[in-house]
Design a protein around this motif. Structure first.
Motif, PDB file in Angstrom:
ATOM      1  N   ALA B 191     108.914  79.096  36.422  1.00  0.00           N
ATOM      2  CA  ALA B 191     107.927  80.093  37.012  1.00  0.00           C
ATOM      3  C   ALA B 191     107.025  80.705  36.241  1.00  0.00           C
ATOM      4  CB  ALA B 191     108.641  81.171  37.932  1.00  0.00           C
ATOM      5  N   GLY B 192     107.386  81.107  35.030  1.00  0.00           N
ATOM      6  CA  GLY B 192     106.402  81.870  34.323  1.00  0.00           C
ATOM      7  C   GLY B 192     105.449  80.899  33.723  1.00  0.00           C
ATOM      8  N   MET B 193     105.887  79.849  33.296  1.00  0.00           N
ATOM      9  CA  MET B 193     105.040  78.641  32.549  1.00  0.00           C
ATOM     10  C   MET B 193     104.137  78.328  33.755  1.00  0.00           C
ATOM     11  SD  MET B 193     106.117  74.711  31.976  1.00  0.00           S
ATOM     12  CE  MET B 193     105.388  74.118  33.551  1.00  0.00           C
ATOM     13  N   LEU B 194     104.497  78.155  34.977  1.00  0.00           N
ATOM     14  CA  LEU B 194     103.421  77.684  35.989  1.00  0.00           C
ATOM     15  C   LEU B 194     102.360  78.758  36.295  1.00  0.00           C
ATOM     16  CD1 LEU B 194     105.794  76.017  38.690  1.00  0.00           C
ATOM     17  CD2 LEU B 194     104.140  75.092  37.186  1.00  0.00           C
ATOM     18  N   VAL B 195     102.720  80.036  36.434  1.00  0.00           N
ATOM     19  CA  VAL B 195     101.855  81.131  36.328  1.00  0.00           C
ATOM     20  C   VAL B 195     100.847  80.941  35.198  1.00  0.00           C
ATOM     21  CG1 VAL B 195     101.420  83.654  36.562  1.00  0.00           C
ATOM     22  CG2 VAL B 195     103.168  82.542  38.084  1.00  0.00           C
ATOM     23  N   LEU B 196     101.508  81.183  34.020  1.00  0.00           N
ATOM     24  CA  LEU B 196     100.612  81.105  32.769  1.00  0.00           C
ATOM     25  C   LEU B 196      99.778  79.501  32.866  1.00  0.00           C
ATOM     26  CD1 LEU B 196     103.030  82.401  30.233  1.00  0.00           C
ATOM     27  CD2 LEU B 196     101.067  83.554  31.285  1.00  0.00           C
ATOM     28  N   PHE B 197     100.125  78.664  33.395  1.00  0.00           N
ATOM     29  CA  PHE B 197      99.292  77.440  33.194  1.00  0.00           C
ATOM     30  C   PHE B 197      98.093  77.806  33.968  1.00  0.00           C
ATOM     31  CE2 PHE B 197      98.489  73.970  36.485  1.00  0.00           C
ATOM     32  CZ  PHE B 197      97.994  73.297  35.604  1.00  0.00           C
ATOM     33  N   VAL B 198      98.270  78.286  35.248  1.00  0.00           N
ATOM     34  CA  VAL B 198      96.829  78.556  35.808  1.00  0.00           C
ATOM     35  C   VAL B 198      95.881  79.705  35.288  1.00  0.00           C
ATOM     36  CG1 VAL B 198      95.797  79.207  38.001  1.00  0.00           C
ATOM     37  CG2 VAL B 198      98.138  78.145  37.822  1.00  0.00           C
ATOM     38  N   MET B 199      96.738  80.504  34.423  1.00  0.00           N
ATOM     39  CA  MET B 199      96.132  81.521  33.825  1.00  0.00           C
ATOM     40  C   MET B 199      95.265  81.246  32.672  1.00  0.00           C
ATOM     41  SD  MET B 199      98.544  84.946  34.278  1.00  0.00           S
ATOM     42  CE  MET B 199      97.258  86.051  33.862  1.00  0.00           C
ATOM     43  N   VAL B 200      95.857  80.205  31.650  1.00  0.00           N
ATOM     44  CA  VAL B 200      95.365  79.720  30.409  1.00  0.00           C
ATOM     45  C   VAL B 200      94.447  78.497  30.666  1.00  0.00           C
ATOM     46  CG1 VAL B 200      97.159  80.730  28.979  1.00  0.00           C
ATOM     47  CG2 VAL B 200      97.218  78.336  29.809  1.00  0.00           C
ATOM     48  N   LEU B 201      94.510  77.795  31.850  1.00  0.00           N
ATOM     49  CA  LEU B 201      93.531  76.791  32.052  1.00  0.00           C
ATOM     50  C   LEU B 201      92.064  77.090  31.930  1.00  0.00           C
ATOM     51  CD1 LEU B 201      93.726  73.811  33.015  1.00  0.00           C
ATOM     52  CD2 LEU B 201      93.730  74.427  35.316  1.00  0.00           C
ATOM     53  N   PRO B 202      91.613  78.022  32.821  1.00  0.00           N
ATOM     54  CA  PRO B 202      90.196  78.502  32.428  1.00  0.00           C
ATOM     55  C   PRO B 202      89.817  78.739  31.081  1.00  0.00           C
ATOM     56  CG  PRO B 202      91.094  80.080  33.698  1.00  0.00           C
ATOM     57  CD  PRO B 202      92.152  79.197  33.765  1.00  0.00           C
ATOM     58  N   THR B 203      90.566  79.391  30.145  1.00  0.00           N
ATOM     59  CA  THR B 203      90.306  79.904  28.850  1.00  0.00           C
ATOM     60  C   THR B 203      90.320  78.505  28.211  1.00  0.00           C
ATOM     61  OG1 THR B 203      91.940  81.652  29.308  1.00  0.00           O
ATOM     62  CG2 THR B 203      91.021  81.375  26.898  1.00  0.00           C
ATOM     63  N   ILE B 204      91.236  77.863  28.270  1.00  0.00           N
ATOM     64  CA  ILE B 204      91.216  76.456  27.377  1.00  0.00           C
ATOM     65  C   ILE B 204      90.038  75.681  27.957  1.00  0.00           C
ATOM     66  CG2 ILE B 204      92.596  74.486  26.241  1.00  0.00           C
ATOM     67  CD1 ILE B 204      95.053  76.126  27.014  1.00  0.00           C
ATOM     68  N   THR B 205      89.746  75.496  29.163  1.00  0.00           N
ATOM     69  CA  THR B 205      88.618  74.635  29.663  1.00  0.00           C
ATOM     70  C   THR B 205      87.472  75.036  29.003  1.00  0.00           C
ATOM     71  OG1 THR B 205      90.288  74.306  31.724  1.00  0.00           O
ATOM     72  CG2 THR B 205      87.676  73.511  31.665  1.00  0.00           C
ATOM     73  N   SER B 206      87.215  76.390  29.333  1.00  0.00           N
ATOM     74  CA  SER B 206      85.787  76.743  29.030  1.00  0.00           C
ATOM     75  C   SER B 206      85.474  76.771  27.555  1.00  0.00           C
ATOM     76  CB  SER B 206      85.394  78.230  29.557  1.00  0.00           C
ATOM     77  OG  SER B 206      86.183  79.069  28.850  1.00  0.00           O
ATOM     78  N   LEU B 207      86.445  77.013  26.695  1.00  0.00           N
ATOM     79  CA  LEU B 207      86.324  76.625  25.130  1.00  0.00           C
ATOM     80  C   LEU B 207      86.356  75.302  24.759  1.00  0.00           C
ATOM     81  CD1 LEU B 207      88.718  79.527  23.744  1.00  0.00           C
ATOM     82  CD2 LEU B 207      86.247  79.360  23.666  1.00  0.00           C
ATOM     83  N   THR B 208      86.738  74.420  25.471  1.00  0.00           N
ATOM     84  CA  THR B 208      86.866  73.125  25.349  1.00  0.00           C
ATOM     85  C   THR B 208      85.560  72.414  25.756  1.00  0.00           C
ATOM     86  OG1 THR B 208      89.346  72.744  25.718  1.00  0.00           O
ATOM     87  CG2 THR B 208      87.721  70.524  25.555  1.00  0.00           C
TER      88      THR B 208
END
Lengths: 251, 333
Positions: B191-208
């Motif tokens: 559950a933690g991983m799934l929530v964090l997945f959504v949370m870090v996705l934008p960070t990694i995306t915009s930096l990529t």
């Protein structure tokens, strides 16, 4: 002599403004042809039509007839990949990828899915020798290509273009970003190679055009003014405009 | 040279001298009395402004250094008190799964939190990275300008959502689904991983996206001119050239995941149990801090032990920063 590329009534529009007003120009095989003319005259644009590098620019419309070895290259069926393997290109700025020299020159071969390592190695070495950069790179093939001097980088790029054995190599001001010594190195390379390949080169350097080219075409404001054997054109141009340009009266 | 030519030359030279003399006279006119000696020997208004500006920025920098220094100092003093004053063994702190600081110094083992923190961080980054790279590639290589800016604003929106909202969504949506599929409580690393997945996705995306945009255009052209298809250019040139910066993006994402407290705390279960699978309740460093900080008294071992967790978080974020710098340096070579 055989014509390897023929063009007829080539017009190119960026949006509403026409940059080429109908160019008819043929290129002899295994000759070095230079395209000269003042900035913005359309010579680079025309050069980029020959391997369809203008396709990526939005709002460009090209009409007319461009044939490579008798085949129209602007049909829907034309395979860009195959075309660009036959008609290679070297740019104004040296553009080695930030990989090793070997990987740079092998790039096109690997794109073509050549898996035979011995063949790749053989081609890389041969191409580096052809581009007269072998002596400077043979001991450092694994060094990042961007750590060489500008002239060396440009010759690595020529080697990279030659590695896929194209019939034609387009050169877009290949020496204008280089210092005189590096330019001389690149020129020397081109002189050595011009009996084996067809080169079409855009240059602003008239001395360079007269030194190394067999044929010259003079462009002005999107029109082809005059073309022919370099010697004839430089000594006795047919048109007054060409004469003025060659003598530095404008441009 | 004929006589006439010599005459002409003389004229030309004389004219030149004349025009020089005009300049000469003008220079003389300035004279000594026009120069304000006072002005030359005293700093001007502009020079004073220069001192002021420089002074202000030094002051601001000094304050920030002081702030950072005191944060590190404070966390350090309290975090290290566990080991120096309460004599907890450092090795035991890092390797024991027995976490019950109220029962004495032999029960201060943080391994559960360390393992869980790393697991949720690594797993969420691992899952998010391919998605982030795919979205970034779409935005930079394939999408029209309109579509790209639309996606960009969606990503910015995702960044702006407070973490408590993510946690709440996780609690209401993710946890029950996991419960239904895997049984148990539904709380845990998954559950933690799934929530964090959504949370870090934008960070990694915009930096990529930044990383891909930083790949010079002439590389793409050169690759196309060698007969590469668009996809070949992406796979063999663009991604390869951008790799160091994409890795940096992933590490920034991991740093965010590692430090995220609230959302994780809401879905992880907060039981200090070694996570032998992904669907049993566990606890991260951050969630332990947020849930327990109110239950301890300043100065006690239990409180100091929490400070030690905080110190560990601080050290880890330092480690992430160093990693980013090292990759950046290697990429620059």
């Amino acid at each position: 002599m055989t014509k390897i590329i023929t063009t007829k009534a080539v017009r190119l529009k960026y949006g509403n403004s026409e940059a080429l007003h109908g160019i008819d120009l043929d290129f002899e095989a295994k000759q070095l042809t230079t395209l000269i003319g003042p900035s913005g005259c359309g010579k680079s644009t025309f050069l980029r039509c020959l391997n369809r590098m203008n396709d990526d620019i939005p709002n460009v419309h090209i009409s007319g007839d461009i044939k490579f070895e008798g085949h129209d290259i602007y049909t829907n069926k034309t395979d860009l990949v195959a075309l660009r393997k036959e008609v290679g290109m070297v740019f104004q700025q040296p553009t080695p990828f930030p990989f090793s020299v070997f990987d740079n020159v092998a790039f096109g071969l690997r794109l073509a899915r050549i898996k035979d390592k011995a063949l790749i190695e053989e081609r890389v070495i041969e191409s580096l020798k052809q581009a007269a950069i072998w002596n400077e790179t043979k001991d450092v093939l694994n060094r990042n290509a961007q750590r060489f001097s500008g002239g060396q980088q440009q010759r690595i790029c020529i080697a990279r273009a030659l590695a896929v054995r194209p019939k034609v190599v387009l050169l877009d001001e290949p020496t204008s970003a280089l210092d005189p010594i590096s330019s001389a190195e690149v020129e020397q390379t081109l002189i050595q190679l011009k009996r084996q390949y067809t080169f079409i080169m855009v240059t602003h350097n008239l001395q360079q055009a007269s030194r190394i080219s067999d044929q010259t075409a003079f462009f002005m404001n999107g029109d082809l003014i005059e073309s022919g054997a370099t010697e004839k054109m430089f000594i006795k141009p047919k048109r007054q405009m060409t004469n003025d340009y060659l003598n530095g009266r404008f441009g | 040279m004929s006589k006439k030519d010599t005459e002409n030359l003389k004229d030309v030279v004389n004219q030149a001298i004349d025009s020089q003399q005009v300049v000469h006279v003008k220079l003389k006119d300035i004279g000594q009395k026009d120069v304000d000696i006072d002005k030359l020997t005293r700093p001007s208004k502009e020079t004073h402004q220069e001192y002021w500006g420089r002074g202000l920025s030094y002051l601001a920098i000094g304050l920030i250094i002081l702030l950072v220094g005191s944060i590190i100092g404070f966390v350090g003093i309290h975090g290290l008190a566990t080991f120096f004053r309460d004599h907890v063994n450092l090795w035991q702190f890092l390797s024991s799964t027995d976490w019950d600081p109220t029962s004495g110094p032999n029960h201060v083992g943080a391994l559960v939190m360390i393992v869980t923190s790393f697991l949720v961080t690594l797993l969420s980054a691992l899952v998010a990275t391919p998605f982030a790279v795919a979205v970034a590639l779409f935005m930079t290589e394939y999408a029209s300008k309109k579509a790209a800016s639309f996606l960009q604003s969606i990503i910015e929106l995702l960044v702006g959502i407070p973490s408590v909202v993510y946690g709440f969504l996780g609690l209401t949506l993710v946890v029950p689904v996991i419960r239904a599929i895997f049984g148990g409580t539904g709380f845990g690393i998954l559950a933690g991983m799934l929530v964090l997945f959504v949370m870090v996705l934008p960070t990694i995306t915009s930096l990529t996206v930044d990383a891909l945009n930083a790949v010079p255009k002439h590389f793409r052209q050169a690759s196309a001119a060698l007969g590469a298809t668009h996809w070949q250019t992406i796979a063999r040139v663009v991604l390869k050239v951008a790799t160091p910066r994409i890795l940096t993006a992933v590490i920034f994402g991991m740093a965010r995941a590692f430090g995220e407290a609230l959302a994780v705390q809401m879905v992880i279960g907060n039981a200090v149990l070694m996570p032998y699978n992904l669907v049993t309740p566990s606890s991260t460093l951050t969630s332990q801090l947020t849930t327990q900080i109110g239950n301890t008294v300043m100065g006690t071992l239990a409180n100091n032990a929490l400070w030690s967790l905080a110190l560990l978080l601080l050290v880890m974020s330092l480690f992430f920063n160093i990693l980013v710098r090292m990759i950046g340096k290697k990429g620059a070579k």
